[in-house]
Design an enzyme around this catalytic site. Structure first.
Site, PDB file in Angstrom:
ATOM      1  N   LYS A 145     -15.438  48.907  75.016  1.00  0.00           N
ATOM      2  CA  LYS A 145     -14.009  49.133  74.770  1.00  0.00           C
ATOM      3  C   LYS A 145     -13.596  50.502  75.308  1.00  0.00           C
ATOM      4  O   LYS A 145     -14.444  51.355  75.576  1.00  0.00           O
ATOM      5  CB  LYS A 145     -13.727  49.036  73.264  1.00  0.00           C
ATOM      6  CG  LYS A 145     -14.476  50.084  72.425  1.00  0.00           C
ATOM      7  CD  LYS A 145     -14.403  49.766  70.931  1.00  0.00           C
ATOM      8  CE  LYS A 145     -15.119  50.818  70.106  1.00  0.00           C
ATOM      9  NZ  LYS A 145     -15.207  50.429  68.685  1.00  0.00           N
TER      10      LYS A 145
ATOM     11  N   TYR B 129      -1.127  81.368  77.926  1.00  0.00           N
ATOM     12  CA  TYR B 129       0.097  81.320  77.105  1.00  0.00           C
ATOM     13  C   TYR B 129      -0.073  82.055  75.775  1.00  0.00           C
ATOM     14  O   TYR B 129      -1.077  81.870  75.077  1.00  0.00           O
ATOM     15  CB  TYR B 129       0.463  79.875  76.790  1.00  0.00           C
ATOM     16  CG  TYR B 129       0.900  79.074  77.993  1.00  0.00           C
ATOM     17  CD1 TYR B 129       1.901  79.521  78.851  1.00  0.00           C
ATOM     18  CD2 TYR B 129       0.320  77.835  78.256  1.00  0.00           C
ATOM     19  CE1 TYR B 129       2.301  78.765  79.944  1.00  0.00           C
ATOM     20  CE2 TYR B 129       0.727  77.068  79.342  1.00  0.00           C
ATOM     21  CZ  TYR B 129       1.714  77.543  80.180  1.00  0.00           C
ATOM     22  OH  TYR B 129       2.110  76.790  81.249  1.00  0.00           O
TER      23      TYR B 129
END
Ligand SMILES: *Cc1c(COP(=O)(O)O)cnc(C)c1O
Length: 391
Positions: free
Chosen positions: A32, A260
């Site tokens: 999956k 940042y």
């Protein structure tokens, strides 16, 4: 620039190891979420050549991707809504998990329209409280299944459940789930389903809980080489190496703020290296201040906030230059961090780190049949995988 090198020989090794551990039970490789980020088709082929005889997925697109690649092995799929269009699944020989009467009836209608029975695995909720019919609802599910089977609309190929806490052998919940599963199986046998495939075990259970193995085991994370039982090593080999390239270096002095918000301020003269991998590529923002990468086999810290597309690494006085290889995680053989390290830094499980590797990260398959998979998967970008990585 940022690449996930997937070692299909490791997938083969892990599958063989799990198959041996399963001691006679069949093995469903759970592929999956794009094979936990490794590429479902490539992983499926390597696993099927190494002892797996089933494949497990959650959704129809995942199942169809395997069929479209020509994979004919039995596939079980377990997440869909009762009114989803399931004809495609039936026509493609996808087995479906069923937890509720409503789903059975919807499937029976689809089977009636197509004139062929739906293959189902009836799922019991033995304590996880996700999918599966509760002990109260199980008898009615069996009654309806028996009726639909008599009408030729379904075949019951499996009876199954899923464990809540397979890592911990002393968990009392595990004991309760085994007892509940025993009841569910006995009721299924009494309802006329004595012989379908019985399956319960995930990776951890396959490796250390023999009483959970039954006819079929369903390992996921262990196929990819991550040890599933805390504090124990079974000899699995991590399949994915996430690597990138330094694209810029610069010398900076004390007081320089990095990234940042200037969460990080440099305290001494040092070299900063820019690496083009950010949270869109699977570097979780919350590892800031903790995570390390390896350059030339040396661990160096990621500094400052993690951006969408890039991170800054403080390499000190190491002779690092643009073009140098950066390993974010790998098997750990050369001192690089592992997926387990990243999971710890991000306070999550290895599954989330692996499935978080973003879609723009090129998957480069090595080992088992890799040559053919590279050329069929991305003929337009052959060089990105051919270049780099001494292997
Ligand atoms: C994901 C999944 C697995 C595999 O679990 P691991 O812990 O990764 O081995 C097995 N069964 C079901 C139902 C799953 O959803």
């Amino acid at each position: 620039m940022t690449r996930a090198i997937v070692d299909l020989d490791a997938i083969g090794h892990n599958t063989r190891l799990l198959h041996r551990a399963a001691a006679g039970a069949r093995l469903m490789a759970v592929v999956k979420a794009n094979g936990f980020g490794h590429g479902s088709v490539e992983v499926a082929r390597a696993a099927l050549a190494s002892g797996a005889s089933w494949l497990g997925v959650t959704s129809l697109p995942e199942a169809m991707e395997l069929r479209a690649a020509g994979i004919r092995a039995p596939i079980l799929m377990w997440l869909f809504a009762p009114d989803d269009i399931l004809e495609t699944a039936l026509l493609s020989d996808i087995d479906l998990s069923v937890s509720a009467v409503r789903t059975l009836e919807s499937l029976a209608r689809a089977a009636g329209r197509l004139g062929r029975p739906a293959a189902v695995h009836l799922k019991a909720d033995t304590g996880l409280s996700r999918g599966g019919a509760t002990a109260d609802d199980w008898p009615h599910l069996l009654t309806v299944a028996a009726k639909l089977r008599a009408a030729g609309l379904i075949t019951v190929r499996g009876v199954w459940s899923h464990l809540a806490n397979a890592e911990h052998p002393d968990d009392p919940g595990l004991h309760r789930q085994l007892i509940a599963f025993g009841h569910a199986r006995a009721e299924a046998a009494a309802a006329g389903f004595p012989g379908p495939l019985t399956h319960l075990a995930n990776s951890a259970a396959t490796l250390h809980l023999p009483q959970t193995r039954f006819d079929l085991v369903r390992p996921g994370i262990a196929v990819y080489g991550v040890e599933p039982v805390p504090g124990r090593s079974f000899g699995l080999r991590p399949a994915m190496t996430l690597e990138s390239t330094v694209i810029l270096t610069k010398r900076v002095g004390p007081g320089t703020g990095v990234s940042y918000g200037h969460d990080h301020v440099v305290t001494r003269e040092t070299t900063l290296a820019l690496v083009p991998a950010g949270y869109a590529d699977g570097v979780p923002r919350r590892v800031a201040g903790r995570a390390e990468v390896a350059i030339h086999g040396r661990r160096v810290p990621i500094v400052g906030r993690i951006a969408m597309d890039q991170v800054v690494v403080d390499v000190g006085d190491l002779p690092v230059r643009a073009g140098d290889r950066v390993v974010l995680f790998g098997p750990g053989d050369e001192g690089e961090p592992t997926v387990a390290d990243w999971a710890r830094w991000a306070e999550t499980n290895p599954h989330e780190i692996l499935t978080g590797v973003g879609p723009r990260v090129r998957r480069c398959h090595r080992g088992f049949s890799a040559g053919s998979t590279i050329s069929t998967r991305s003929p337009s970008r052959p060089d990105e995988c051919a270049a780099m990585t001494p292997s």
